[in-house]
Design a protein around this motif. Structure first.
Motif, PDB file in Angstrom:
ATOM      1  N   ALA A 171     -17.884  -9.139  -6.828  1.00  7.32           N
ATOM      2  CA  ALA A 171     -19.309  -9.057  -7.159  1.00  7.32           C
ATOM      3  C   ALA A 171     -20.149  -8.716  -5.937  1.00  7.32           C
ATOM      4  O   ALA A 171     -21.095  -7.921  -6.017  1.00  7.32           O
ATOM      5  CB  ALA A 171     -19.781 -10.376  -7.756  1.00  7.32           C
ATOM      6  N   HIS A 172     -19.800  -9.277  -4.795  1.00  8.73           N
ATOM      7  CA  HIS A 172     -20.608  -9.092  -3.587  1.00  8.73           C
ATOM      8  C   HIS A 172     -20.248  -7.827  -2.819  1.00  8.73           C
ATOM      9  O   HIS A 172     -21.119  -7.215  -2.193  1.00  8.73           O
ATOM     10  CB  HIS A 172     -20.450 -10.307  -2.674  1.00  8.73           C
ATOM     11  CG  HIS A 172     -21.003 -11.563  -3.270  1.00  8.73           C
ATOM     12  ND1 HIS A 172     -20.611 -12.821  -2.860  1.00  8.73           N
ATOM     13  CD2 HIS A 172     -21.906 -11.762  -4.259  1.00  8.73           C
ATOM     14  CE1 HIS A 172     -21.258 -13.741  -3.563  1.00  8.73           C
ATOM     15  NE2 HIS A 172     -22.039 -13.122  -4.415  1.00  8.73           N
ATOM     16  N   GLN A 173     -18.977  -7.423  -2.867  1.00  9.94           N
ATOM     17  CA  GLN A 173     -18.551  -6.302  -2.035  1.00  9.94           C
ATOM     18  C   GLN A 173     -18.226  -5.033  -2.823  1.00  9.94           C
ATOM     19  O   GLN A 173     -18.125  -3.965  -2.234  1.00  9.94           O
ATOM     20  CB  GLN A 173     -17.341  -6.717  -1.197  1.00  9.94           C
ATOM     21  CG  GLN A 173     -17.664  -7.829  -0.203  1.00  9.94           C
ATOM     22  CD  GLN A 173     -16.553  -8.077   0.796  1.00  9.94           C
ATOM     23  OE1 GLN A 173     -15.624  -7.285   0.924  1.00  9.94           O
ATOM     24  NE2 GLN A 173     -16.638  -9.175   1.513  1.00  9.94           N
ATOM     25  N   ALA A 174     -18.028  -5.145  -4.127  1.00 14.04           N
ATOM     26  CA  ALA A 174     -17.725  -3.958  -4.937  1.00 14.04           C
ATOM     27  C   ALA A 174     -18.389  -4.078  -6.305  1.00 14.04           C
ATOM     28  O   ALA A 174     -17.727  -3.991  -7.349  1.00 14.04           O
ATOM     29  CB  ALA A 174     -16.210  -3.805  -5.085  1.00 14.04           C
TER      30      ALA A 174
ATOM     31  N   ASN B 276      -3.290   0.041  -3.775  1.00 11.74           N
ATOM     32  CA  ASN B 276      -3.334  -1.197  -2.993  1.00 11.74           C
ATOM     33  C   ASN B 276      -3.115  -2.380  -3.929  1.00 11.74           C
ATOM     34  O   ASN B 276      -4.002  -2.721  -4.724  1.00 11.74           O
ATOM     35  CB  ASN B 276      -4.687  -1.336  -2.293  1.00 11.74           C
ATOM     36  CG  ASN B 276      -4.969  -0.190  -1.343  1.00 11.74           C
ATOM     37  OD1 ASN B 276      -4.295  -0.032  -0.331  1.00 11.74           O
ATOM     38  ND2 ASN B 276      -5.965   0.625  -1.674  1.00 11.74           N
ATOM     39  N   LEU B 277      -1.949  -3.001  -3.841  1.00  9.77           N
ATOM     40  CA  LEU B 277      -1.585  -4.096  -4.736  1.00  9.77           C
ATOM     41  C   LEU B 277      -1.490  -5.397  -3.949  1.00  9.77           C
ATOM     42  O   LEU B 277      -0.807  -5.454  -2.925  1.00  9.77           O
ATOM     43  CB  LEU B 277      -0.242  -3.820  -5.406  1.00  9.77           C
ATOM     44  CG  LEU B 277      -0.133  -2.547  -6.254  1.00  9.77           C
ATOM     45  CD1 LEU B 277       1.298  -2.372  -6.762  1.00  9.77           C
ATOM     46  CD2 LEU B 277      -1.122  -2.595  -7.411  1.00  9.77           C
ATOM     47  N   MET B 278      -2.126  -6.433  -4.462  1.00  8.13           N
ATOM     48  CA  MET B 278      -1.983  -7.766  -3.897  1.00  8.13           C
ATOM     49  C   MET B 278      -0.944  -8.515  -4.726  1.00  8.13           C
ATOM     50  O   MET B 278      -1.074  -8.624  -5.945  1.00  8.13           O
ATOM     51  CB  MET B 278      -3.318  -8.509  -3.920  1.00  8.13           C
ATOM     52  CG  MET B 278      -3.284  -9.873  -3.245  1.00  8.13           C
ATOM     53  SD  MET B 278      -4.917 -10.677  -3.280  1.00  8.13           S
ATOM     54  CE  MET B 278      -4.610 -12.115  -2.245  1.00  8.13           C
ATOM     55  N   LEU B 279       0.085  -9.043  -4.057  1.00 10.88           N
ATOM     56  CA  LEU B 279       1.108  -9.842  -4.715  1.00 10.88           C
ATOM     57  C   LEU B 279       0.849 -11.302  -4.381  1.00 10.88           C
ATOM     58  O   LEU B 279       0.943 -11.704  -3.223  1.00 10.88           O
ATOM     59  CB  LEU B 279       2.507  -9.450  -4.241  1.00 10.88           C
ATOM     60  CG  LEU B 279       2.863  -7.961  -4.164  1.00 10.88           C
ATOM     61  CD1 LEU B 279       4.326  -7.800  -3.760  1.00 10.88           C
ATOM     62  CD2 LEU B 279       2.586  -7.259  -5.484  1.00 10.88           C
TER      63      LEU B 279
ATOM     64  N   GLN C 151       0.826  -1.200   0.000  1.00 12.73           N
ATOM     65  CA  GLN C 151       0.000   0.000   0.000  1.00 12.73           C
ATOM     66  C   GLN C 151       0.863   1.254   0.000  1.00 12.73           C
ATOM     67  O   GLN C 151       1.835   1.343   0.748  1.00 12.73           O
ATOM     68  CB  GLN C 151      -0.913   0.015   1.220  1.00 12.73           C
ATOM     69  CG  GLN C 151      -1.879  -1.161   1.268  1.00 12.73           C
ATOM     70  CD  GLN C 151      -2.695  -1.183   2.549  1.00 12.73           C
ATOM     71  OE1 GLN C 151      -2.185  -1.558   3.605  1.00 12.73           O
ATOM     72  NE2 GLN C 151      -3.953  -0.785   2.459  1.00 12.73           N
ATOM     73  N   SER C 152       0.491   2.207  -0.842  1.00 12.66           N
ATOM     74  CA  SER C 152       1.186   3.489  -0.887  1.00 12.66           C
ATOM     75  C   SER C 152       0.270   4.540  -1.497  1.00 12.66           C
ATOM     76  O   SER C 152      -0.131   4.426  -2.662  1.00 12.66           O
ATOM     77  CB  SER C 152       2.462   3.385  -1.731  1.00 12.66           C
ATOM     78  OG  SER C 152       3.087   4.658  -1.856  1.00 12.66           O
TER      79      SER C 152
ATOM     80  N   ALA D 280     -12.687  -4.296  -0.754  1.00 17.20           N
ATOM     81  CA  ALA D 280     -12.587  -4.816  -2.114  1.00 17.20           C
ATOM     82  C   ALA D 280     -12.624  -3.692  -3.147  1.00 17.20           C
ATOM     83  O   ALA D 280     -11.904  -3.725  -4.153  1.00 17.20           O
ATOM     84  CB  ALA D 280     -13.719  -5.811  -2.372  1.00 17.20           C
ATOM     85  N   ALA D 281     -13.424  -2.682  -2.894  1.00 19.39           N
ATOM     86  CA  ALA D 281     -13.547  -1.569  -3.835  1.00 19.39           C
ATOM     87  C   ALA D 281     -12.257  -0.784  -3.978  1.00 19.39           C
ATOM     88  O   ALA D 281     -12.043  -0.092  -4.975  1.00 19.39           O
ATOM     89  CB  ALA D 281     -14.681  -0.641  -3.405  1.00 19.39           C
ATOM     90  N   ASP D 282     -11.368  -0.884  -2.979  1.00 18.06           N
ATOM     91  CA  ASP D 282     -10.135  -0.101  -2.982  1.00 18.06           C
ATOM     92  C   ASP D 282      -8.920  -0.883  -3.466  1.00 18.06           C
ATOM     93  O   ASP D 282      -7.807  -0.346  -3.486  1.00 18.06           O
ATOM     94  CB  ASP D 282      -9.859   0.434  -1.568  1.00 18.06           C
ATOM     95  CG  ASP D 282     -10.920   1.424  -1.116  1.00 18.06           C
ATOM     96  OD1 ASP D 282     -11.474   2.123  -1.979  1.00 18.06           O
ATOM     97  OD2 ASP D 282     -11.193   1.487   0.095  1.00 18.06           O
TER      98      ASP D 282
END
Length: 244
Positions: free
Chosen positions: A76-79, A30-33, A25-26, A49-51
């Protein structure tokens, strides 16, 4: 820049653990590796999820991807109203890549794209560069910078490729440390704790975070083995957030 450890084990997680995954995060990026078993549940404890900006997949082994198929349902459910989440994965001939493809249901929320290993990629002020590693499945290390701090993630690698130039001067190196010398285990395409530490020393990084432990690796021994070579080494702790 912050990095949160979502999981640190391979090829499976012990009770209560998770396979490899990190959240970087920066400044709103927000990047998932990677996204091994158990990481999507933990991701939701850290960011909405939206972020989530994007997912970057180092390689297609299931211990790094098993949770990512479910992202389409999370989105689908959260964003439901956001643009499709980009998931960048190596564009290689491997049937496991199929599991990252969105279903007919999920195509509205997930977009699978080739990992841009040659040119790198930018997400606002954050840039990511890639380097091929020493691993049986095509795999890429990642160098992530936000203009002031730099994080390098080796993903899976042995010592057959020298990643020291790629990691040079990083503020934090996250390096795989699957085994320790004392237990006599060894596998092609993976490093010992001391080898991860030697990489950190030669690259001149500031700190080393050990990860990708076999469930049978004694973590304290891995830490001690690494610190004998590179004192600023420590074992990654799941769900801990580190300041890069």
């Amino acid at each position: 820049m912050l990095v949160t450890v979502l999981g640190r084990y391979s090829p499976y997680a012990p009770a209560g653990g998770a396979c490899p995954g990190f959240l970087v995060q920066s400044g709103g990026v927000n990047l998932m590796l990677d996204g091994g078993n158990g990481t999507v549940s933990r991701l939701q404890q850290q960011v909405a999820a939206a972020d989530l900006t994007a997912v970057l997949v180092s390689h297609l082994h299931p211990d790094h991807t098993a949770d990512l198929h479910s992202l389409q349902y999370l989105m689908a459910h959260q964003a439901p109203d956001r643009e499709p989440l980009p998931v960048y994965a190596p564009d290689v001939a491997n049937p496991d890549r199929h599991w990252l493809e969105p279903t007919s249901f999920g195509a509205r929320w997930i977009r699978l794209l080739p990992l841009p290993v040659d040119e790198g990629i930018a997400f606002g002020h954050v840039r990511v560069f890639f380097a091929r590693t020493d691993h049986p499945e095509p795999c890429w290390a990642m160098r992530i910078t936000d203009g002031s701090r730099t994080l390098v993630y080796t993903a899976d690698t042995g010592t057959g490729v020298d990643l020291a130039p790629f990691a040079a001067g990083a503020d934090l190196l996250i390096a795989e440390s699957t085994f320790v010398a004392a237990n006599g285990q060894r596998r092609k395409g993976h490093m010992l704790a001391a080898e991860a530490a030697d990489l950190a020393r030669r690259a001149g990084v500031k700190r080393l975070l050990l990860t990708h432990f076999s469930p049978h690796t004694p973590i304290a021994e891995a830490e001690a083995e690494a610190r004998a070579v590179f004192p600023a080494a420590e074992a990654a702790v799941e769900l801990r957030t580190y300041l890069v």
